[in-house]
Design an enzyme around this catalytic site. Sequence first.
Site, PDB file in Angstrom:
ATOM      1  N   HIS A 183       0.854  -1.185   0.000  1.00  0.00           N
ATOM      2  CA  HIS A 183       0.000   0.000   0.000  1.00  0.00           C
ATOM      3  C   HIS A 183       0.887   1.230   0.000  1.00  0.00           C
ATOM      4  CE1 HIS A 183      -3.120   2.859   1.146  1.00  0.00           C
ATOM      5  NE2 HIS A 183      -3.953   1.970   0.667  1.00  0.00           N
ATOM      6  N   ASP A 208      -7.894  -5.392   0.277  1.00  0.00           N
ATOM      7  CA  ASP A 208      -8.444  -6.260  -0.754  1.00  0.00           C
ATOM      8  C   ASP A 208      -8.056  -7.716  -0.618  1.00  0.00           C
ATOM      9  OD1 ASP A 208      -9.962  -4.469  -2.156  1.00  0.00           O
ATOM     10  OD2 ASP A 208      -8.247  -3.706  -3.277  1.00  0.00           O
TER      11      ASP A 208
HETATM   12  N1  ACO Z   1       4.275  -7.719  -4.761  1.00  0.00           N
HETATM   13  C1  ACO Z   1       5.617  -7.665  -4.970  1.00  0.00           C
HETATM   14  N2  ACO Z   1       6.347  -6.540  -4.876  1.00  0.00           N
HETATM   15  C2  ACO Z   1       5.706  -5.390  -4.577  1.00  0.00           C
HETATM   16  C3  ACO Z   1       4.313  -5.362  -4.343  1.00  0.00           C
HETATM   17  C4  ACO Z   1       3.597  -6.579  -4.441  1.00  0.00           C
HETATM   18  N3  ACO Z   1       2.269  -6.618  -4.241  1.00  0.00           N
HETATM   19  N4  ACO Z   1       3.925  -4.099  -4.065  1.00  0.00           N
HETATM   20  C5  ACO Z   1       5.028  -3.348  -4.126  1.00  0.00           C
HETATM   21  N5  ACO Z   1       6.117  -4.132  -4.430  1.00  0.00           N
HETATM   22  C6  ACO Z   1       7.510  -3.687  -4.522  1.00  0.00           C
HETATM   23  C7  ACO Z   1       7.767  -2.927  -5.813  1.00  0.00           C
HETATM   24  O1  ACO Z   1       8.225  -3.773  -6.843  1.00  0.00           O
HETATM   25  C8  ACO Z   1       8.801  -1.923  -5.383  1.00  0.00           C
HETATM   26  O2  ACO Z   1      10.048  -2.553  -5.356  1.00  0.00           O
HETATM   27  P1  ACO Z   1      11.406  -1.701  -5.683  1.00  0.00           P
HETATM   28  O3  ACO Z   1      11.482  -0.644  -4.639  1.00  0.00           O
HETATM   29  O4  ACO Z   1      12.485  -2.724  -5.603  1.00  0.00           O
HETATM   30  O5  ACO Z   1      11.195  -1.153  -7.071  1.00  0.00           O
HETATM   31  C9  ACO Z   1       8.415  -1.587  -3.938  1.00  0.00           C
HETATM   32  O6  ACO Z   1       7.707  -2.752  -3.455  1.00  0.00           O
HETATM   33  C10 ACO Z   1       7.539  -0.359  -3.784  1.00  0.00           C
HETATM   34  O7  ACO Z   1       6.410  -0.540  -4.652  1.00  0.00           O
HETATM   35  P2  ACO Z   1       5.740   0.650  -5.470  1.00  0.00           P
HETATM   36  O8  ACO Z   1       4.961   0.066  -6.613  1.00  0.00           O
HETATM   37  O9  ACO Z   1       6.783   1.680  -5.798  1.00  0.00           O
HETATM   38  O10 ACO Z   1       4.773   1.226  -4.366  1.00  0.00           O
HETATM   39  P3  ACO Z   1       3.523   2.154  -4.610  1.00  0.00           P
HETATM   40  O11 ACO Z   1       3.259   2.835  -3.340  1.00  0.00           O
HETATM   41  O12 ACO Z   1       3.709   2.995  -5.833  1.00  0.00           O
HETATM   42  O13 ACO Z   1       2.339   1.107  -4.958  1.00  0.00           O
HETATM   43  C11 ACO Z   1       0.618  -0.478  -4.684  1.00  0.00           C
HETATM   44  C12 ACO Z   1       1.440   0.640  -4.034  1.00  0.00           C
HETATM   45  C13 ACO Z   1       0.089  -0.013  -6.057  1.00  0.00           C
HETATM   46  C14 ACO Z   1      -0.576  -0.801  -3.819  1.00  0.00           C
HETATM   47  C15 ACO Z   1       1.536  -1.735  -4.863  1.00  0.00           C
HETATM   48  O14 ACO Z   1       1.963  -2.200  -3.599  1.00  0.00           O
HETATM   49  C16 ACO Z   1       0.834  -2.852  -5.613  1.00  0.00           C
HETATM   50  O15 ACO Z   1       0.870  -2.871  -6.857  1.00  0.00           O
HETATM   51  N6  ACO Z   1       0.185  -3.834  -4.905  1.00  0.00           N
HETATM   52  C17 ACO Z   1      -0.560  -4.893  -5.533  1.00  0.00           C
HETATM   53  C18 ACO Z   1      -1.921  -4.375  -5.999  1.00  0.00           C
HETATM   54  C19 ACO Z   1      -2.873  -4.105  -4.849  1.00  0.00           C
HETATM   55  O16 ACO Z   1      -3.047  -4.933  -3.960  1.00  0.00           O
HETATM   56  N7  ACO Z   1      -3.532  -2.935  -4.895  1.00  0.00           N
HETATM   57  C20 ACO Z   1      -4.532  -2.546  -3.909  1.00  0.00           C
HETATM   58  C21 ACO Z   1      -4.062  -1.414  -3.075  1.00  0.00           C
HETATM   59  S1  ACO Z   1      -5.224  -1.012  -1.823  1.00  0.00           S
HETATM   60  C22 ACO Z   1      -6.414  -0.173  -2.639  1.00  0.00           C
HETATM   61  O17 ACO Z   1      -6.209   0.579  -3.537  1.00  0.00           O
HETATM   62  C23 ACO Z   1      -7.732  -0.385  -2.232  1.00  0.00           C
END
Ligand code: ACO
Length: 430
Positions: free
Chosen positions: A307, A365
Site C-alpha cells: 500500500h 483487498d
Molecule cells: N508484490 C511484490 N512486490 C511489490 C508489491 C507486491 N504486491 N507491491 C510493491 N512491491 C515492490 C515494488 O516492486 C517496489 O520494489 P522496488 O522498490 O524494488 O522497485 C516496492 O515494493 C515499492 O512498490 P511501489 O509500486 O513503488 O509502491 P507504490 O506505493 O507505488 O504502490 C501499490 C502501491 C500499487 C498498492 C503496490 O503495492 C501494488 O501494486 N500492490 C498490488 C496491488 C494491490 O493490492 N492494490 C490494492 C491497493 S489497496 C487499494 O487501492 C484499495
Amino acid sequence: MTKDAFRLISPDGTETALPIREGTVGPSVIDVGKLYKEQGVFTYDPGFVSTGSCESDITYIDGEDGVLMYRGYPVEQLAKHSTFIEVAYLLLHGALPTAAELEEFDNTIRVHTMLNEGMLNFFKGFRYDAHPMAQLSAVVGSMSAYYHDEMDASNPKHRDIFAHRILAKLPTIAAAAYKLNIGQPFMYPRNDLDYCENFLQMMFAVPAEPYEIDPVAVEAIDLLFILHADHEQNCSTSTVRMAASSGANPYTSIAAGITALWGPAHGGANEAVLDMLQEIGTVKNIKKYVDKAKDKNDPFRLMGFGHRVYKNFDPRATIIREMCHKVLKQLGRDDSPLFELALELEQIALKDDYFIEKKLYPNVDFYSGIIYRALGIPTSMFTVMFALGRSVGWTAHWREMISDPHVRIARPRQLYVGPAQRDYVAIDKR
Ligand code: ACO
C-alpha cells in the site's frame, strides 16, 4: 494553521520562505504555492508520493501506525458499533447523527432507490457479458442526463439531493448490471428493507419465488461498506476531485472515480486477488508465486499486498480477516481451501525478507474477495462492491471541495523533456 517557514535556497543563493502548515494530527506540509513565482521552478513528484493536494477534514490515515479515522472516529470503533448508513451520515455531515437525524437520513436514502425508468434501457444496450464496472461507470455518468434538474452545485440543498441520489441509486445500478450478466429479470428496490438487505434482494431475488435474506450476509456487507467508505486522497477520490474541480457535473465526476477505481493497482485488486489465489491453486505452489513476485524481471506482484500509505499493517485487512473467519464459519465453509491458501500465503510472505524490507502487508483487498465469494457474489462484482462503499467517500470529498470558496481548477505542471523548438519541414523534404 501556519508556523515557521521552510527556507529553500536556490543554487544562486536566492532564498524563499515557504510557509509550513500544520494539520490537527499527522505530518505538516510545506506550502509551495509561491515557489514558481519566486524561484521559477516547479516541484516534481510523480505519483504524489510527498505531495498533499488539498486540505480536508474527512479522513485521517497514519500509515506507520496503521491508523484510519473517519471524522476522528477510529475505523475499528465504527466497524464494531456503527452501520454503513450511520457512517455515511458521519462522512457527509461531519458528526454522528442523533437518533432522529439518522432515521430521517435512512428514510431519505430508502425513498431515492428507484432509477428513472428510462435508465433501464441502458442495460438493454450492453452486451450480456459487459463487465459490471463498465456498466456502473457508464450508467452513473448517464445520471447527469437524468438528474440535472436539481444540480446547481452552489446550492447546498442540491448538494444534499446529489449525495442522496448517489448513495441510494448505486446499489440499484450495480444489481441491474449483475442481472444483465446472468440473464435474470431486473429486481426493483424494496424500500421496506434496509440498505444492505435491499441490495441483496436486488442481486439474488427472482420474481418467481420468495427470497430469504441471510443476516450473516447483511452483517458482512455492511462491515465491508464501512471499511471501504473513505480513504482520503486515494487515486479514485483524487480523480473525482480533479474532474469536478473544473466545475464538471458531479455525476460524471463520480463516474470518473469509478473508472479510476477499476484499475488492478487500486480497487480492481480484490478481483485480481481471487484470480491469483485460483491460479496458485494449492499451498505447495505458494513458494513459486512468492519467488515470481520477488523477481524484478517478472511483472507478477502479489495482489492484495502493499500500500502506498500503510507501511506497518492495513487496519481494514485485520478487521476483514476476522470477518472472513466468522462468515465462513457461519456458512459452514470454514474449511474453504481458498481461505486456507490465503492465510498460508500471508504467513509465508510476512516472514519473507523481501516483503519485510519493503514493508508489504496484506491490504483491504486481500480478504474481502473471499467473503464476497462465500456470499455468492461473483468475482466480476468485487470492485463494484468496493465502489458502493466508496461512493459515499467520493461524495463527501466532492461536497467538501465544492463548498470551499478557495477551490481552484486542479492543474499540475510538468517537466518537459520533448524536443526544443524546431522548424516545420515540408513533407517532400523529410
Ligand atoms: N508484490 C511484490 N512486490 C511489490 C508489491 C507486491 N504486491 N507491491 C510493491 N512491491 C515492490 C515494488 O516492486 C517496489 O520494489 P522496488 O522498490 O524494488 O522497485 C516496492 O515494493 C515499492 O512498490 P511501489 O509500486 O513503488 O509502491 P507504490 O506505493 O507505488 O504502490 C501499490 C502501491 C500499487 C498498492 C503496490 O503495492 C501494488 O501494486 N500492490 C498490488 C496491488 C494491490 O493490492 N492494490 C490494492 C491497493 S489497496 C487499494 O487501492 C484499495
